[in-house]
Write a protein that holds these residues in place. Structure first.
Motif, PDB file in Angstrom:
ATOM      1  N   ASN A 227      14.930   6.004  -1.361  1.00  0.00           N
ATOM      2  CA  ASN A 227      13.760   5.638  -2.217  1.00  0.00           C
ATOM      3  C   ASN A 227      13.127   4.251  -2.186  1.00  0.00           C
ATOM      4  N   ALA A 228      13.995   3.500  -2.365  1.00  0.00           N
ATOM      5  CA  ALA A 228      13.729   2.137  -2.279  1.00  0.00           C
ATOM      6  C   ALA A 228      12.958   1.576  -1.113  1.00  0.00           C
ATOM      7  N   ASN A 229      13.114   2.173   0.008  1.00  0.00           N
ATOM      8  CA  ASN A 229      12.422   1.960   1.149  1.00  0.00           C
ATOM      9  C   ASN A 229      10.757   2.360   1.091  1.00  0.00           C
ATOM     10  N   PHE A 230      10.427   3.013   0.114  1.00  0.00           N
ATOM     11  CA  PHE A 230       8.936   3.273   0.115  1.00  0.00           C
ATOM     12  C   PHE A 230       8.388   2.109  -0.858  1.00  0.00           C
ATOM     13  N   GLN A 231       9.343   1.149  -1.361  1.00  0.00           N
ATOM     14  CA  GLN A 231       8.383   0.183  -2.195  1.00  0.00           C
ATOM     15  C   GLN A 231       7.697  -0.779  -1.228  1.00  0.00           C
ATOM     16  N   ILE A 232       7.031  -1.530  -1.758  1.00  0.00           N
ATOM     17  CA  ILE A 232       6.262  -2.831  -0.994  1.00  0.00           C
ATOM     18  C   ILE A 232       7.084  -3.897  -0.506  1.00  0.00           C
ATOM     19  N   ALA A 233       6.714  -4.085   0.575  1.00  0.00           N
ATOM     20  CA  ALA A 233       7.345  -5.428   1.202  1.00  0.00           C
ATOM     21  C   ALA A 233       6.297  -6.018   1.970  1.00  0.00           C
ATOM     22  N   ILE A 234       6.438  -7.283   1.988  1.00  0.00           N
ATOM     23  CA  ILE A 234       5.449  -8.221   2.532  1.00  0.00           C
ATOM     24  C   ILE A 234       5.905  -9.223   3.587  1.00  0.00           C
ATOM     25  N   GLY A 235       4.990  -9.159   4.697  1.00  0.00           N
ATOM     26  CA  GLY A 235       5.291 -10.363   5.739  1.00  0.00           C
ATOM     27  C   GLY A 235       4.184 -11.321   5.601  1.00  0.00           C
TER      28      GLY A 235
ATOM     29  N   MET B  92      -7.893 -18.953   8.336  1.00  0.00           N
ATOM     30  CA  MET B  92      -8.068 -19.002   9.705  1.00  0.00           C
ATOM     31  C   MET B  92      -6.805 -18.430  10.535  1.00  0.00           C
ATOM     32  N   PHE B  93      -5.666 -19.226  10.048  1.00  0.00           N
ATOM     33  CA  PHE B  93      -4.335 -19.076  10.778  1.00  0.00           C
ATOM     34  C   PHE B  93      -3.394 -18.415   9.875  1.00  0.00           C
ATOM     35  N   GLU B  94      -3.584 -17.771   8.866  1.00  0.00           N
ATOM     36  CA  GLU B  94      -2.616 -17.263   8.070  1.00  0.00           C
ATOM     37  C   GLU B  94      -2.826 -15.901   7.658  1.00  0.00           C
ATOM     38  N   PHE B  95      -1.936 -14.894   7.575  1.00  0.00           N
ATOM     39  CA  PHE B  95      -2.136 -13.731   7.179  1.00  0.00           C
ATOM     40  C   PHE B  95      -0.908 -13.055   6.443  1.00  0.00           C
ATOM     41  N   LEU B  96      -1.368 -11.801   5.798  1.00  0.00           N
ATOM     42  CA  LEU B  96      -0.238 -11.038   4.811  1.00  0.00           C
ATOM     43  C   LEU B  96      -0.388  -9.881   5.377  1.00  0.00           C
ATOM     44  N   MET B  97       0.995  -9.162   5.674  1.00  0.00           N
ATOM     45  CA  MET B  97       1.239  -7.778   6.118  1.00  0.00           C
ATOM     46  C   MET B  97       2.008  -7.044   5.163  1.00  0.00           C
ATOM     47  N   TYR B  98       1.239  -5.993   4.604  1.00  0.00           N
ATOM     48  CA  TYR B  98       1.735  -5.260   3.535  1.00  0.00           C
ATOM     49  C   TYR B  98       2.377  -4.070   4.094  1.00  0.00           C
ATOM     50  N   THR B  99       3.680  -3.576   3.756  1.00  0.00           N
ATOM     51  CA  THR B  99       4.388  -2.622   4.410  1.00  0.00           C
ATOM     52  C   THR B  99       5.414  -2.102   3.648  1.00  0.00           C
TER      53      THR B  99
END
Length: 435
Positions: free
Chosen positions: A205-213, A257-264
């Protein structure tokens, strides 16, 4: 019926196999995998062979749990079947059935003195049996326990042994000492499986929590020219991240310009970090873009906590000269650089008494001490050059760390190595506790 499929590994000796199989049949729908070992030397290899194929691992006894859980994947919860009243009662019944007569004196290991006295009293045989007990101690050597039982037998103080350790049982049996082996009871195996199912479901169930790169691309000198060149670099890197996002059901948000967030999700985060560790996707991106790629991956109980962890992990990656990535899990453990031979695992939370003590006495940061301890646990002994490579600092900085550790009594010289036939010998060091 559990609605989420949980893969459970059971680490046990051949004698415990039947009990595990019978209890597994009771549950019916459990994906159970028996890991049978005949000697302790086989345990680590068995664990590592299934490190990605199980969700929970159950150790068949407290000794294997304490000695070998360090080889279990950090994301896999572990349980131990502790030897309690039911195991002791089963052992006493087995003993009485074997001998067909009362026993005058016994020696036992693993159980506490209080538990032994309580069970003997409740079974009504306390007055007729004299006992000698060696409680469980993970640091107690095999030879010490064998000697404890054997000396009592040879002196005539006991007439039988009850042991929970297979290796002790085998040695005493070969020596002609009357001994009975105690095995985990169905009751405790059943309870452990029920706990494992709950743990596994919680992890799933924890695998469905938000994680960020958190990604950062830094152009090489050749790519720092016109605004057009920089915008093109940013757009090209954005496309690479979008392609990844499609694979991992993630979303991308530019921060600059050179920085990004990935929500997964937590589950997909593991896949993203594994991609960094096991493939050349990001290295190819660096060559294509003529840039360095840094990343910080974070997990947390809330989106904000995950973002804070990702940012902190990125800051650690940026300390390196080459592009790399770090991961900070929701329990605060830091792992990185991902994919490096010298990847460390440590915590930035100074809750470990040894870490706090070393930081205070050496005047080094808790973070530095944690890294050194992690490297020491992996390698045992090492040179200044090896530690410098792992920490991403200069050898001169490491020699300063060594000096402070040695002054406080935490570092000792253990030998010398000559890296090349004509090279200068290098000193080898190890971390130790001062007397």
């Amino acid at each position: 019926m559990n609605t989420i499929n949980v893969r459970i590994g059971f680490l046990t000796t051949p004698e415990g196999e039947q009990t595990f199989r019978e209890v597994l049949n009771e549950f019916g729908n459990i994906d159970g995998r028996l890991l049978i070992y005949h000697s302790d030397d086989e345990i680590r290899e068995l664990i590592e062979s299934l490190r990605r194929e199980i969700d929970v691992l159950i150790f068949g006894g407290p000794l294997s749990y304490h000695l070998y859980r360090k080889y279990v994947n950090d994301n896999v919860p572990t349980l131990s079947i502790d030897y309690r009243e039911t195991e002791l009662m089963s052992g006493l019944l087995a003993l009485l059935n074997e001998r067909k007569l009362p026993v005058g004196a016994l020696s036992l290991d693993t159980f506490t003195v209080e538990l032994v006295n309580e069970v003997l009293k409740e079974t009504g045989i306390a007055g007729g049996v004299r006992t000698y007990v060696k409680p469980f101690d993970a640091a107690e050597s095999h030879d010490s326990i064998v000697r404890f039982h054997r000396e009592l037998w040879e002196s005539g103080s006991i007439d039988h042994v009850l042991t929970c350790r297979r290796s002790v049982f085998e040695v005493l049996s070969a020596a002609g000492v009357p001994v009975t082996r105690i095995l985990p009871s169905k009751f405790n195996v059943r309870n452990s499986i029920a706990k494992a199912i709950l743990l596994g479901e919680n992890i799933k169930n924890a695998n469905f929590q938000i994680a960020i790169g958190h990604f950062l691309v830094i152009p090489d000198a050749a790519g720092q020219g016109s605004d057009y060149a920089q915008e093109k670099l940013s757009l090209d890197f954005h496309r690479i991240l979008v392609d990844l996002a499609q694979r991992f059901n993630a979303s991308i948000m530019p921060l600059g310009m050179f920085e990004f967030l990935m929500y997964t999700s937590r589950g997909f985060l593991e896949e993203v970090t594994r991609l960094w560790t096991e493939s050349s996707v990001f290295r190819n991106a660096e060559r294509k873009l003529s840039a360095r790629v840094y990343a910080g991956f974070g997990a947390g109980k809330t989106p904000l906590a995950a973002q804070v962890h990702a940012k902190s992990a990125l800051e650690r990656a940026k300390e390196r000269r080459e592009g790399c990535a770090f991961l900070i899990r929701d329990d605060g453990k830091i792992i990185g650089p991902l994919g490096a031979k010298e990847a460390l695992e440590y915590t930035h939370r100074a809750t470990d008494p040894l870490l706090q003590e070393m930081a205070a006495r050496t005047h080094l940061s808790a973070d530095t001490v944690a890294k050194v301890l992690s490297f020491s646990r992996i390698h045992g002994s090492f040179t200044a050059e090896e530690l410098a490579n792992a920490l991403g600092v200069t050898t001169r900085n490491v020699r300063n760390i060594f000096r402070k550790l040695a002054d406080a009594g935490y570092l000792e010289e253990t030998g010398m190595e000559r890296p090349y036939p004509k090279g200068r010998p290098r000193k080898i060091f190890a971390i130790r506790r001062p007397e």
